[in-house]
Design a protein around this motif. Structure first.
Motif, short mmCIF file in Angstrom:
data_model
loop_
_atom_site.label_atom_id
_atom_site.label_comp_id
_atom_site.label_asym_id
_atom_site.label_seq_id
_atom_site.Cartn_x
_atom_site.Cartn_y
_atom_site.Cartn_z
N HIS A 64 -4.74 2.83 -0.35
CA HIS A 64 -4.48 2.74 -1.79
C HIS A 64 -3.28 1.84 -2.06
N GLN A 98 0.85 -1.18 0.00
CA GLN A 98 0.00 0.00 0.00
C GLN A 98 0.89 1.24 0.00
N GLU A 131 -7.39 -0.63 5.21
CA GLU A 131 -7.69 -0.23 3.84
C GLU A 131 -6.86 0.98 3.46
N THR A 180 -4.18 -0.34 -9.10
CA THR A 180 -4.86 0.90 -8.75
C THR A 180 -6.03 0.57 -7.85
N GLY A 181 -6.49 1.56 -7.13
CA GLY A 181 -7.63 1.37 -6.26
C GLY A 181 -7.23 1.12 -4.82
N LEU A 182 -8.18 0.58 -4.08
CA LEU A 182 -7.98 0.34 -2.66
C LEU A 182 -7.78 -1.14 -2.38
N GLU A 183 -6.99 -1.42 -1.36
CA GLU A 183 -6.84 -2.78 -0.87
C GLU A 183 -7.18 -2.77 0.62
N ASP A 184 -7.98 -3.73 1.03
CA ASP A 184 -8.29 -3.91 2.44
C ASP A 184 -7.52 -5.14 2.91
#
Length: 118
Positions: free
Chosen positions: A93, A51, A91, A101-105
């Motif tokens: 980016h 992240q 969570e 790309t995007g979010l990771e939890d």
């Protein structure tokens, strides 16, 4: 992160010795820093990716390059003191230079990865 880098004399930001001061609880600081690093590497095995390490959210899956965050050093800049932070998985980016790309939890991903189906 190699133990020889973490244990070198004070100076480089990656050295734990750089972040110790007269009021530091050395054992607590080193234990937390090594635990954070070990947890980060274990989470890779459960499917989590890096992240973003320089945004407003510090998480245990932040990519390297921000030792103060990974070592959970508080606002005073000294490890092993009362203002040290508690780093967690969460969570955030994806780090931009790894192609996602995007979010990771990361916490939810790992819970799913280790579930037993019962």
């Amino acid at each position: 992160m190699h133990l020889d880098l973490l244990s070198q004399p004070a100076g480089p930001q990656v050295s734990l010795n750089t972040h110790l001061g007269p009021g530091s609880d050395k054992i607590r600081f080193i234990g937390r820093a090594l635990g954070n690093i070990a947890a980060h590497e274990l989470w890779h095995l459960s499917g989590s990716w890096h992240q973003h390490q320089f945004d407003e959210h510090d998480t245990l899956m932040d990519q390297g390059g921000n030792p103060r965050a990974m070592f959970a050093i508080g606002a005073d800049g000294i490890g092993g003191t009362g203002d040290d932070t508690d780093m967690d998985f969460g969570e955030d980016h994806f780090v931009p230079n790894e192609g996602f790309t995007g979010l990771e939890d990361a916490a939810s991903r790992t819970r799913w990865g280790y579930r037993t189906g019962q």
